[in-house]
Scaffold this active site. Structure first.
Site, PDB file in Angstrom:
ATOM      1  N   ASP A 119      64.260 -44.488 -17.347  1.00  0.00           N
ATOM      2  CA  ASP A 119      63.992 -43.999 -18.884  1.00  0.00           C
ATOM      3  C   ASP A 119      64.855 -42.849 -18.984  1.00  0.00           C
ATOM      4  OD1 ASP A 119      62.826 -43.483 -21.248  1.00  0.00           O
ATOM      5  OD2 ASP A 119      61.124 -43.013 -20.518  1.00  0.00           O
TER       6      ASP A 119
ATOM      7  N   HIS B 272      60.263 -44.143 -32.754  1.00  0.00           N
ATOM      8  CA  HIS B 272      60.299 -45.392 -32.312  1.00  0.00           C
ATOM      9  C   HIS B 272      61.248 -46.483 -32.670  1.00  0.00           C
ATOM     10  CE1 HIS B 272      55.821 -44.515 -30.334  1.00  0.00           C
ATOM     11  NE2 HIS B 272      57.002 -43.795 -29.643  1.00  0.00           N
TER      12      HIS B 272
ATOM     13  N   ASP C  91      55.501 -74.515 -26.928  1.00  0.00           N
ATOM     14  CA  ASP C  91      55.417 -74.452 -25.421  1.00  0.00           C
ATOM     15  C   ASP C  91      56.305 -73.458 -24.830  1.00  0.00           C
ATOM     16  OD1 ASP C  91      57.686 -75.575 -26.553  1.00  0.00           O
ATOM     17  OD2 ASP C  91      57.068 -77.517 -25.015  1.00  0.00           O
TER      18      ASP C  91
ATOM     19  N   HIS D 110      56.947 -34.475 -30.293  1.00  0.00           N
ATOM     20  CA  HIS D 110      56.128 -35.247 -29.211  1.00  0.00           C
ATOM     21  C   HIS D 110      56.288 -34.399 -27.632  1.00  0.00           C
ATOM     22  CE1 HIS D 110      60.431 -35.901 -27.442  1.00  0.00           C
ATOM     23  NE2 HIS D 110      60.731 -36.168 -28.527  1.00  0.00           N
TER      24      HIS D 110
ATOM     25  N   HIS E 231      55.695 -45.829 -18.833  1.00  0.00           N
ATOM     26  CA  HIS E 231      54.569 -44.700 -18.973  1.00  0.00           C
ATOM     27  C   HIS E 231      53.690 -44.950 -17.557  1.00  0.00           C
ATOM     28  CE1 HIS E 231      55.469 -44.003 -23.520  1.00  0.00           C
ATOM     29  NE2 HIS E 231      56.508 -43.774 -22.629  1.00  0.00           N
TER      30      HIS E 231
ATOM     31  N   GLU F  76      66.927 -37.026 -22.231  1.00  0.00           N
ATOM     32  CA  GLU F  76      66.059 -37.516 -21.155  1.00  0.00           C
ATOM     33  C   GLU F  76      66.563 -38.076 -19.700  1.00  0.00           C
ATOM     34  OE1 GLU F  76      63.778 -40.919 -22.404  1.00  0.00           O
ATOM     35  OE2 GLU F  76      62.141 -40.566 -21.247  1.00  0.00           O
TER      36      GLU F  76
HETATM   37  N1  GLY Z   1      61.328 -44.748 -23.760  1.00  0.00           N
HETATM   38  C1  GLY Z   1      60.191 -44.201 -23.837  1.00  0.00           C
HETATM   39  C2  GLY Z   1      59.922 -42.847 -23.628  1.00  0.00           C
HETATM   40  O1  GLY Z   1      60.608 -42.151 -23.628  1.00  0.00           O
HETATM   41  O2  GLY Z   1      58.741 -42.413 -23.326  1.00  0.00           O
HETATM   42 MN    MN Z   2      62.819 -42.759 -23.116  1.00  0.00          MN
HETATM   43 MN    MN Z   3      60.491 -41.395 -21.635  1.00  0.00          MN
END
Ligand code: GLY
Ligand code: MN
Ligand code: MN
Length: 465
Positions: free
Chosen positions: A275, A247, A40, A358, A369, A435
């Protein structure tokens, strides 16, 4: 519920959506279901982004129906003293009309009884396609009830449309309120990265058996201390070679002096994601080879930042980053000129893919995203084809989205060096990503995540503490 936001903001979004429903359409938007974890216990609840975009309402078991004339009807959990003792406050339909600015609100238990009436005599029904399990069948059931009344003169909607197309285009352009929340989410996440960097150096100085989860704990502390409700995605805290697993998740691996740590983590604040990725030396001092590759990734990110401006295509920052990285791969000997040829050859044949596999960014907003087409509207039919030199697959290229003020995207190049034939040993197992989150402005772009330092010297200074 975020009570600081005027309901008029959501009413304006509903009105804008309603104007796009044809003359006589009706839109149906459920929020997300609660998801059982075991027995539950449920997973931590998170509302549906489309639903939140139109209501600002975060309770589960709620639906929104909006007609083309702008009339909006909400279904939500009724007040219930017993349930509220266990699960907490419910707004309830009586208070919902004023609190959310909808025209009508009813208990969720009346959804099946009222929906056929709301669909009757409408020309089309709009809902998010392929996003909610069972939604299509549910709507089909209501439509079949409308159809059973056609001999009494009822008209049944003859068209179904994907509401995602309408809402994704709206969500792609962040209004000033959204930009403000995103800046605040970004600031909290930046503080979390700073905290993790400092903790790493301090704990190693003090001789701790430092593990990835220790730094994850530092991130979570700062996220929650800043008022954020969730992580925007599963945090990556990767020590040494783990950084080459794209990942990877924060786990229990030891973090040792001399290694790099890659942290990709961001909080969600009031429905909006951040992010950030930073890569730093665990003990606060880059080695020579680490610094060489770090400065290369940073230069590629700067090239991508410079290419992020109105009128550029979404793919331009990626292409700019790839050019710098590919040149750097030749200069550092990661790629052997005698084998791969010139810079143009490396790009044409995608030889850089061995170390950079990537894309350089994605839309960001309510979802990490985020929603929004990556193809320029009006140019979707213009297709060119090319054969992928690595996989042999035929790839269809449509004209990439043109960047405009208000769009938000990440800029995140990286380098991931796995041992391989001819790969200089000094670079083995180094994984680096940097990033930041950018909002496109009339002049270029605003980096909203730079509260976390990126220059190698600044990171080292911060970690010296
Ligand atoms: N943290 C997910 C990405 O960088 O796309
Ligand atoms: Mn990221
Ligand atoms: Mn990202």
């Amino acid at each position: 519920m975020n009570t600081n936001v005027p309901t008029s903001l959501y009413a304006q979004r509903r009105a804008r959506m309603a104007r796009q429903l044809g003359g006589n359409g009706v839109a149906i938007v459920p929020t997300a279901p609660e998801r059982p974890r075991n027995r539950d216990s449920d997973f931590l609840y998170r509302h549906d982004s489309y639903f939140y975009y139109l209501t600002g309402f975060t309770e589960p078991n709620a639906w929104l129906v909006v007609a083309a004339d702008g009339t909006s009807t909400l279904f939500c959990q009724p007040k219930d003293t017993e349930r509220e003792i266990w699960d907490g406050f419910r707004l309830g339909p009586e208070a919902a009309t004023a609190a959310l600015g909808v025209n009508e609100a009813h208990p969720i238990g009346e959804l099946d009884a009222r929906l056929p009436k709301l669909l009757e005599n409408k020309a089309s029904v709009w809902f998010p396609f392929a996003t909610h399990a069972g939604l299509e069948q549910r709507i089909a059931g209501w439509l079949s009830q409308v159809r059973s009344r056609v001999r009494y003169g009822a008209l049944c909607p003859e068209e179904q449309h994907d509401l995602c197309a309408v809402l994704d285009e709206m969500r792609l352009f962040k209004d000033p309120h959204e930009q403000d929340v995103m800046r605040r989410a970004a600031a909290i996440s930046a503080r979390a990265h700073v905290r993790a960097m400092k903790a790493s150096a301090r704990m190693l100085r003090e001789g701790h058996d430092l593990r990835e989860y220790h730094l994850d704990a530092e991130l979570l502390h700062e996220f929650r201390a800043g008022g954020s409700q969730y992580t925007a995605y599963g945090s990556i805290v990767a020590a040494g070679a783990n950084a080459c697993v794209l990942h990877y998740r924060a786990d229990a691996a030891p973090i040792r002096p001399g290694e790099l740590v890659l942290i990709d983590a961001g909080c969600e604040l009031d429905g909006y994601a951040s992010d950030i990725t930073r890569t730093f030396p665990a003990d606060g001092k880059f080695t020579g080879p680490q610094r060489t590759l770090y400065d290369l990734v940073l230069a590629s990110q700067q090239a991508a930042v410079d290419a992020t401006k109105p009128g550029a295509r979404f793919t331009d920052p990626h292409d700019a980053a790839v050019k710098v990285l590919a040149q750097g791969m030749l200069d550092t000997g990661l790629l052997d000129r005698n084998k791969v040829g010139t810079l143009d050859d490396v790009i044409e044949k995608r030889a850089y893919f061995q170390f950079y596999m990537h894309r350089t960014g994605h839309w960001i907003g309510m979802d990490v995203h985020d929603a929004g087409s990556y193809v320029e509207p009006g140019q979707t039919g213009e297709v060119s084809e090319r054969k992928d030199p690595l996989s042999g697959e035929v790839i269809k290229n449509r004209p990439s989205r043109i960047l405009r003020p208000g769009m938000a995207l990440t800029i995140e190049p990286g380098l991931y060096v796995r041992p391989g034939e001819g790969v200089p040993e000094a670079f083995h197992h180094i994984g680096i990503r940097i990033e930041d989150d950018a909002i496109v402005t009339p002049e270029g772009c605003e980096l909203i995540t730079r509260g976390a330092p990126v220059k190698a010297d600044e990171i080292e200074a911060l970690m010296r503490g």
